[in-house]
Design a protein around this motif. Structure first.
Motif, PDB file in Angstrom:
ATOM      1  N   VAL A 133       0.834  -1.199   0.000  1.00 17.50           N
ATOM      2  CA  VAL A 133       0.000   0.000   0.000  1.00 17.50           C
ATOM      3  C   VAL A 133       0.871   1.252   0.000  1.00 17.50           C
ATOM      4  CG1 VAL A 133      -1.841   1.251   1.194  1.00 17.50           C
ATOM      5  CG2 VAL A 133      -1.750  -1.254   1.315  1.00 17.50           C
ATOM      6  N   VAL A 134       0.519   2.171  -0.908  1.00 22.33           N
ATOM      7  CA  VAL A 134       1.176   3.469  -0.976  1.00 22.33           C
ATOM      8  C   VAL A 134       0.116   4.543  -0.745  1.00 22.33           C
ATOM      9  CG1 VAL A 134       2.409   5.115  -2.438  1.00 22.33           C
ATOM     10  CG2 VAL A 134       2.975   2.670  -2.532  1.00 22.33           C
ATOM     11  N   VAL A 177       4.973   7.202  -6.894  1.00 20.32           N
ATOM     12  CA  VAL A 177       4.204   5.948  -6.864  1.00 20.32           C
ATOM     13  C   VAL A 177       4.853   4.914  -7.769  1.00 20.32           C
ATOM     14  CG1 VAL A 177       1.983   4.876  -7.402  1.00 20.32           C
ATOM     15  CG2 VAL A 177       2.040   7.091  -6.236  1.00 20.32           C
ATOM     16  N   SER A 178       5.318   5.351  -8.933  1.00 26.01           N
ATOM     17  CA  SER A 178       5.957   4.424  -9.873  1.00 26.01           C
ATOM     18  C   SER A 178       7.205   3.786  -9.263  1.00 26.01           C
ATOM     19  CB  SER A 178       6.316   5.168 -11.162  1.00 26.01           C
ATOM     20  OG  SER A 178       6.876   4.284 -12.109  1.00 26.01           O
ATOM     21  N   ALA A 179       7.968   4.567  -8.495  1.00 23.11           N
ATOM     22  CA  ALA A 179       9.166   4.017  -7.852  1.00 23.11           C
ATOM     23  C   ALA A 179       8.789   3.030  -6.753  1.00 23.11           C
ATOM     24  CB  ALA A 179      10.003   5.152  -7.282  1.00 23.11           C
ATOM     25  N   ALA A 180       7.716   3.329  -6.027  1.00 23.34           N
ATOM     26  CA  ALA A 180       7.296   2.454  -4.923  1.00 23.34           C
ATOM     27  C   ALA A 180       6.618   1.189  -5.422  1.00 23.34           C
ATOM     28  CB  ALA A 180       6.353   3.211  -3.990  1.00 23.34           C
ATOM     29  N   LEU A 181       5.903   1.297  -6.549  1.00 25.32           N
ATOM     30  CA  LEU A 181       5.170   0.164  -7.123  1.00 25.32           C
ATOM     31  C   LEU A 181       5.529   0.034  -8.601  1.00 25.32           C
ATOM     32  CD1 LEU A 181       1.624   0.862  -5.572  1.00 25.32           C
ATOM     33  CD2 LEU A 181       3.342  -0.764  -4.750  1.00 25.32           C
ATOM     34  N   PRO A 182       6.721  -0.427  -8.895  1.00 23.90           N
ATOM     35  CA  PRO A 182       7.168  -0.473 -10.298  1.00 23.90           C
ATOM     36  C   PRO A 182       6.323  -1.390 -11.175  1.00 23.90           C
ATOM     37  CG  PRO A 182       8.720  -1.618  -8.855  1.00 23.90           C
ATOM     38  CD  PRO A 182       7.771  -0.883  -7.966  1.00 23.90           C
ATOM     39  N   GLY A 183       5.621  -2.327 -10.561  1.00 19.02           N
ATOM     40  CA  GLY A 183       4.776  -3.226 -11.348  1.00 19.02           C
ATOM     41  C   GLY A 183       3.397  -2.671 -11.652  1.00 19.02           C
ATOM     42  N   ALA A 230       4.721   3.061   1.911  1.00 16.94           N
ATOM     43  CA  ALA A 230       5.344   4.326   1.521  1.00 16.94           C
ATOM     44  C   ALA A 230       4.241   5.370   1.448  1.00 16.94           C
ATOM     45  CB  ALA A 230       6.047   4.202   0.170  1.00 16.94           C
ATOM     46  N   CYS A 231       4.647   6.643   1.509  1.00 15.44           N
ATOM     47  CA  CYS A 231       3.681   7.725   1.356  1.00 15.44           C
ATOM     48  C   CYS A 231       4.328   8.831   0.541  1.00 15.44           C
ATOM     49  CB  CYS A 231       3.206   8.256   2.703  1.00 15.44           C
ATOM     50  SG  CYS A 231       1.852   9.455   2.574  1.00 15.44           S
ATOM     51  N   ILE A 232       3.621   9.300  -0.467  1.00 18.77           N
ATOM     52  CA  ILE A 232       4.119  10.336  -1.361  1.00 18.77           C
ATOM     53  C   ILE A 232       3.536  11.679  -0.930  1.00 18.77           C
ATOM     54  CG2 ILE A 232       4.370  11.043  -3.758  1.00 18.77           C
ATOM     55  CD1 ILE A 232       5.500   8.204  -3.001  1.00 18.77           C
ATOM     56  N   TYR A 266       2.414  14.976  -1.908  1.00 21.33           N
ATOM     57  CA  TYR A 266       2.064  15.640  -3.166  1.00 21.33           C
ATOM     58  C   TYR A 266       2.472  17.119  -3.177  1.00 21.33           C
ATOM     59  CZ  TYR A 266      -2.016  17.872  -0.953  1.00 21.33           C
ATOM     60  OH  TYR A 266      -2.835  18.627  -0.154  1.00 21.33           O
ATOM     61  N   LYS A 267       2.763  17.673  -2.013  1.00 17.85           N
ATOM     62  CA  LYS A 267       3.163  19.076  -1.959  1.00 17.85           C
ATOM     63  C   LYS A 267       4.616  19.289  -2.360  1.00 17.85           C
ATOM     64  CE  LYS A 267      -0.183  20.586   1.523  1.00 17.85           C
ATOM     65  NZ  LYS A 267      -0.362  21.237   2.852  1.00 17.85           N
ATOM     66  N   SER A 268       5.428  18.251  -2.244  1.00 17.48           N
ATOM     67  CA  SER A 268       6.859  18.431  -2.530  1.00 17.48           C
ATOM     68  C   SER A 268       7.433  17.381  -3.472  1.00 17.48           C
ATOM     69  CB  SER A 268       7.658  18.405  -1.218  1.00 17.48           C
ATOM     70  OG  SER A 268       7.563  17.129  -0.598  1.00 17.48           O
ATOM     71  N   GLN A 269       6.631  16.368  -3.841  1.00 19.40           N
ATOM     72  CA  GLN A 269       7.131  15.302  -4.702  1.00 19.40           C
ATOM     73  C   GLN A 269       6.283  15.186  -5.965  1.00 19.40           C
ATOM     74  OE1 GLN A 269       7.115  12.420  -1.071  1.00 19.40           O
ATOM     75  NE2 GLN A 269       8.523  11.491  -2.556  1.00 19.40           N
ATOM     76  N   ASP A 270       6.889  14.626  -6.980  1.00 16.11           N
ATOM     77  CA  ASP A 270       6.153  14.261  -8.190  1.00 16.11           C
ATOM     78  C   ASP A 270       5.389  12.978  -7.878  1.00 16.11           C
ATOM     79  OD1 ASP A 270       5.699  12.677 -10.684  1.00 16.11           O
ATOM     80  OD2 ASP A 270       6.624  14.426 -11.627  1.00 16.11           O
ATOM     81  N   VAL A 271       4.072  13.070  -7.840  1.00 17.06           N
ATOM     82  CA  VAL A 271       3.258  11.936  -7.393  1.00 17.06           C
ATOM     83  C   VAL A 271       3.424  10.737  -8.320  1.00 17.06           C
ATOM     84  CG1 VAL A 271       0.898  11.119  -7.054  1.00 17.06           C
ATOM     85  CG2 VAL A 271       1.583  13.346  -6.156  1.00 17.06           C
ATOM     86  N   ARG A 272       3.360  10.967  -9.601  1.00 14.14           N
ATOM     87  CA  ARG A 272       3.477   9.839 -10.532  1.00 14.14           C
ATOM     88  C   ARG A 272       4.824   9.144 -10.387  1.00 14.14           C
ATOM     89  NH1 ARG A 272       5.315   7.976 -15.175  1.00 14.14           N
ATOM     90  NH2 ARG A 272       3.915   6.764 -16.522  1.00 14.14           N
ATOM     91  N   ALA A 273       5.899   9.915 -10.312  1.00 14.06           N
ATOM     92  CA  ALA A 273       7.232   9.322 -10.179  1.00 14.06           C
ATOM     93  C   ALA A 273       7.373   8.595  -8.848  1.00 14.06           C
ATOM     94  CB  ALA A 273       8.298  10.409 -10.303  1.00 14.06           C
TER      95      ALA A 273
END
Length: 334
Positions: free
Chosen positions: A175-176, A209-215, A196-198, A200-207
């Motif tokens: 779960v992210v 989540v993609s790094a945390a869940l590459p599949g 993990a938790c992204i 959204y105020k300081s990170q690129d959300v798509r990048a």
């Protein structure tokens, strides 16, 4: 009864954008007298929910708008003071649509019993109330979650999102969460158990989540809409499910809500996106509530309430839901 008058918050005018103090009329009124079939309840806790903003606008929705001059609609919990319904007696603890006021006169048939030996009033409006039911049915019925899948939850530090994170983890899922600010992200990981938790105020959300869940993502539980929904649609796996629970990012500017441009990825991935209204599952609330109560009892589920005090603070407290100023379930104590 300690109060000779009833403090109420009524809708004075329909807001444009974020509701301000001029949206509301706050006054002391005569104590309502229950008629046959009605119950007078002393309100101990009032639920503040993002959906409230939508109830203030005229137009077609899943529920009629609050009328001008009406007490603001809200779920609440409290103690029966007087009853003209044989199902209830003074001293009973109940919850239902009590509104933003200190004393509520409502139909007895519209109330549910609650046991404050199990949980305090505030918790019956959170994980054991509508937010808890929303998380449970949204994830398991609409999202059709399977054990071990990958899940992303927006507004993951909120009343619904925080429980979705915990329910998904209880099924062995990766779960992210997505939340605003480092403090909320720490809460989502350390208290609710996300992998993990992204921010959204300081990170690129798509990048992120993609790094945390590459599949890719099997279930995306969406509470915010907007750009985050658009980003998540690009990360869906085959047969993924997108649960549309809310769109808090656009609640104060409905006229300019923009749909996702890349929705065709639903076709490519044979995925589906479905909205729901939790009230459709009302007959099955006991099923969800029983599982959540077990989780609370054994420590598998953690509840977090952000409790504020005073009816007169309602105009200032409600906007916290749209600025991210609350942690967990936002509750007002009259």
């Amino acid at each position: 009864m300690n109060d000779a008058r009833n403090r109420t918050v009524r809708l004075a005018r329909r807001p444009v954008g974020l509701p301000g103090r001029d949206t509301w009329a706050i006054a002391d009124e005569p104590v309502p007298v229950p008629q046959e079939g009605e119950v007078l309840v002393e309100v101990k806790a009032i639920s503040l929910d993002p959906a409230m903003r939508g109830w203030l606008d005229e137009g077609k929705s899943y529920i009629p708008p609050v009328g001008l001059g009406e007490v603001m609609r809200a779920a609440g919990a409290g103690v029966v003071l007087q009853s003209r319904d044989p199902r209830w007696k003074p001293g009973d603890t109940v919850m239902g649509g009590l509104g933003v006021q200190k004393l509520a006169c409502v139909r007895g048939r519209d109330l549910e019993p609650i046991d404050i030996a199990i949980a305090p009033f505030e918790r019956w409006l959170g994980v054991l109330g509508v937010p808890g039911m929303t998380a449970w049915f949204g994830l398991f019925e609409v999202g059709a979650l399977k054990d071990g899948e990958t899940v992303v939850v927006s507004a993951a530090a909120g009343a619904v999102g925080g429980l979705v994170v915990q329910l998904a983890k209880s099924r062995g899922c990766q779960v992210v969460g997505i939340a605003g600010g480092p403090d909320k992200c720490r809460l989502v990981v350390e208290q609710f158990g996300a992998d993990a938790c992204i921010d959204y105020k300081s990170q690129d959300v798509r990048a992120g989540v993609s790094a945390a869940l590459p599949g890719g993502v099997d279930v995306y539980f969406d509470n915010v809409g907007g750009e985050i929904l658009e980003a998540m649609l690009t990360l869906l796996r085959r047969r993924a499910r997108v649960v549309i629970c809310g769109a808090v990012s656009g609640y104060n500017d409905f006229a300019n809500i923009r749909g996702p441009r890349n929705y065709l990825n639903l076709l490519i991935q044979r995925a589906r996106m479905e909205g729901f209204v939790v009230f459709d599952y009302a007959a099955r609330y006991p099923e969800a509530r029983a599982e959540i109560a077990r989780g609370l009892a054994d420590g598998a589920i953690r509840a977090l309430e952000d409790v504020r005090d005073g009816i007169d603070t309602f105009p200032d407290v409600l906007p916290l839901l749209y600025s991210g100023g609350n942690f967990g379930k936002l509750v007002l104590r009259p």
